[in-house]
Each structure stands twice: as C-alpha cells, then as structure tokens.
Design a protein around this motif. Sequence first.
Motif, PDB file in Angstrom:
ATOM      1  N   LEU A  94       4.366  -8.237  -5.869  1.00  9.87           N
ATOM      2  CA  LEU A  94       2.912  -7.510  -5.906  1.00  9.87           C
ATOM      3  C   LEU A  94       3.168  -5.997  -6.085  1.00  9.87           C
ATOM      4  CD1 LEU A  94      -0.138  -7.839  -5.979  1.00  9.87           C
ATOM      5  CD2 LEU A  94      -0.003  -7.635  -3.632  1.00  9.87           C
ATOM      6  N   GLN A  95       3.873  -5.476  -5.297  1.00  7.91           N
ATOM      7  CA  GLN A  95       3.969  -4.082  -5.765  1.00  7.91           C
ATOM      8  C   GLN A  95       4.715  -3.704  -7.036  1.00  7.91           C
ATOM      9  OE1 GLN A  95       3.137  -1.668  -3.562  1.00  7.91           O
ATOM     10  NE2 GLN A  95       3.914   0.005  -4.335  1.00  7.91           N
ATOM     11  N   SER A  96       5.558  -4.370  -7.273  1.00  9.74           N
ATOM     12  CA  SER A  96       6.308  -4.230  -8.680  1.00  9.74           C
ATOM     13  C   SER A  96       5.284  -4.545  -9.651  1.00  9.74           C
ATOM     14  CB  SER A  96       7.450  -4.972  -8.861  1.00  9.74           C
ATOM     15  OG  SER A  96       7.826  -4.941 -10.147  1.00  9.74           O
ATOM     16  N   LEU A  97       4.236  -5.569  -9.873  1.00 12.45           N
ATOM     17  CA  LEU A  97       3.473  -5.730 -10.535  1.00 12.45           C
ATOM     18  C   LEU A  97       2.272  -4.663 -10.706  1.00 12.45           C
ATOM     19  CD1 LEU A  97       2.936  -9.663 -10.354  1.00 12.45           C
ATOM     20  CD2 LEU A  97       4.198  -8.392 -12.504  1.00 12.45           C
ATOM     21  N   SER A  98       2.007  -4.068  -9.428  1.00 10.25           N
ATOM     22  CA  SER A  98       1.031  -3.165  -9.413  1.00 10.25           C
ATOM     23  C   SER A  98       1.589  -1.904 -10.088  1.00 10.25           C
ATOM     24  CB  SER A  98       0.585  -2.767  -8.043  1.00 10.25           C
ATOM     25  OG  SER A  98      -0.043  -3.930  -7.288  1.00 10.25           O
ATOM     26  N   GLN A  99       2.661  -1.470 -10.014  1.00  9.36           N
ATOM     27  CA  GLN A  99       3.391  -0.129 -10.451  1.00  9.36           C
ATOM     28  C   GLN A  99       3.295  -0.584 -12.176  1.00  9.36           C
ATOM     29  OE1 GLN A  99       7.231  -0.035  -8.879  1.00  9.36           O
ATOM     30  NE2 GLN A  99       6.426   1.112  -7.208  1.00  9.36           N
ATOM     31  N   ASP A 100       3.727  -1.796 -12.662  1.00 10.67           N
ATOM     32  CA  ASP A 100       3.737  -2.047 -14.011  1.00 10.67           C
ATOM     33  C   ASP A 100       2.227  -1.942 -14.465  1.00 10.67           C
ATOM     34  OD1 ASP A 100       6.423  -2.720 -13.809  1.00 10.67           O
ATOM     35  OD2 ASP A 100       6.269  -4.906 -13.988  1.00 10.67           O
ATOM     36  N   PHE A 101       1.183  -2.454 -13.759  1.00 11.51           N
ATOM     37  CA  PHE A 101       0.111  -2.335 -14.257  1.00 11.51           C
ATOM     38  C   PHE A 101      -0.515  -0.866 -14.448  1.00 11.51           C
ATOM     39  CE2 PHE A 101      -4.692  -1.999 -13.028  1.00 11.51           C
ATOM     40  CZ  PHE A 101      -5.126  -2.450 -14.202  1.00 11.51           C
ATOM     41  N   GLU A 102      -0.256  -0.066 -13.330  1.00 14.91           N
ATOM     42  CA  GLU A 102      -0.298   1.341 -13.441  1.00 14.91           C
ATOM     43  C   GLU A 102       0.129   2.139 -14.506  1.00 14.91           C
ATOM     44  OE1 GLU A 102      -2.737   3.230 -11.752  1.00 14.91           O
ATOM     45  OE2 GLU A 102      -3.230   1.376 -10.912  1.00 14.91           O
ATOM     46  N   GLN A 103       1.550   1.800 -14.892  1.00 14.25           N
ATOM     47  CA  GLN A 103       2.221   2.279 -16.013  1.00 14.25           C
ATOM     48  C   GLN A 103       1.415   1.805 -17.379  1.00 14.25           C
ATOM     49  OE1 GLN A 103       4.864   4.659 -15.956  1.00 14.25           O
ATOM     50  NE2 GLN A 103       4.312   4.463 -18.183  1.00 14.25           N
ATOM     51  N   CYS A 104       1.121   0.666 -17.466  1.00 16.74           N
ATOM     52  CA  CYS A 104       0.307   0.082 -18.644  1.00 16.74           C
ATOM     53  C   CYS A 104      -0.970   0.979 -18.907  1.00 16.74           C
ATOM     54  CB  CYS A 104       0.218  -1.568 -18.568  1.00 16.74           C
ATOM     55  SG  CYS A 104       1.443  -2.362 -18.632  1.00 16.74           S
TER      56      CYS A 104
END
Length: 133
Positions: free
Chosen positions: A68-78
């Motif tokens: 979830l943390q990784s996906l949140s970071q990916d989302f923010e980067q996107c």
Amino acid sequence: MDRHVPMHALPEEIQKMSPEEKVCKYCGVSYLILHEFKAMEEKVKAMEKEMKFYQGSIEREKRLQEKLQSLSQDFEQCKIDNESKTERIQDASMKLKSYQDEFQRVQKELSQLQQELKIKQKQSQIFRNKDAK
C-alpha cells in the motif's frame, strides 16, 4: 478454580447403568468425560489452526501495508507526472493557438496580396492594350 456443578441431572437411563457400562475398560475414564475430552481436543485443534492463520495474517498485513505504501508513492509520482504533462500540453496548446493565429494572419495577407496582384495585372493588361492601339 471453580467447580462446575451441572444444572441438569443425568438422564435416568445413564444413572441406572452399571459402572462397567459407563467406564472404559481400557483406560478407566468415564465415557461421558471421554466424549468431552474428544470434543475439547477437536476444539483445541481448530483453535491451533486459527492461531496459525492469524499468525500468518500479521505477516500478510505487513506485506500489504508495504505494498500500500509503495502504491501510494507510485500514485503520488503519477500525479506529479500528470500535472507536469498537463502543463506541457497547455503550453503546446498555447503555442499551437499562436501559430494558428499567425497562419490566419499570413493567409489574410496572402489573400490581400493576391487581390492586389489581380488588380495590378488587370491594370497592366489595360495599359498594354492601350499601347498596342
């Protein structure tokens, strides 16, 4: 430890049974208690399985939290990438609009020059015709 006192007496059929019929000849345990022990063993096995599942669930929860943390970071980067690309698209749209405006201006100018050329050609033709006479 509290002593358990049953609320209901044993059925008469069981009370009238002889001790040999109520007790296991091999181990000497009352069949009623033996049945309870077996039921308790099944409950313990089921609870052990459940404990193993919950122990595994802690590990799964940690992995899911990391994911979830990784996906949140990916989302923010996107989101950041999206904003950047949106700005670039807006800049390109503004440039395109200015090029279109410039193109229309040049086209108008060309049209005016073509009209002037036609007028000049007609005038030239008229002058040639006058000179030829």
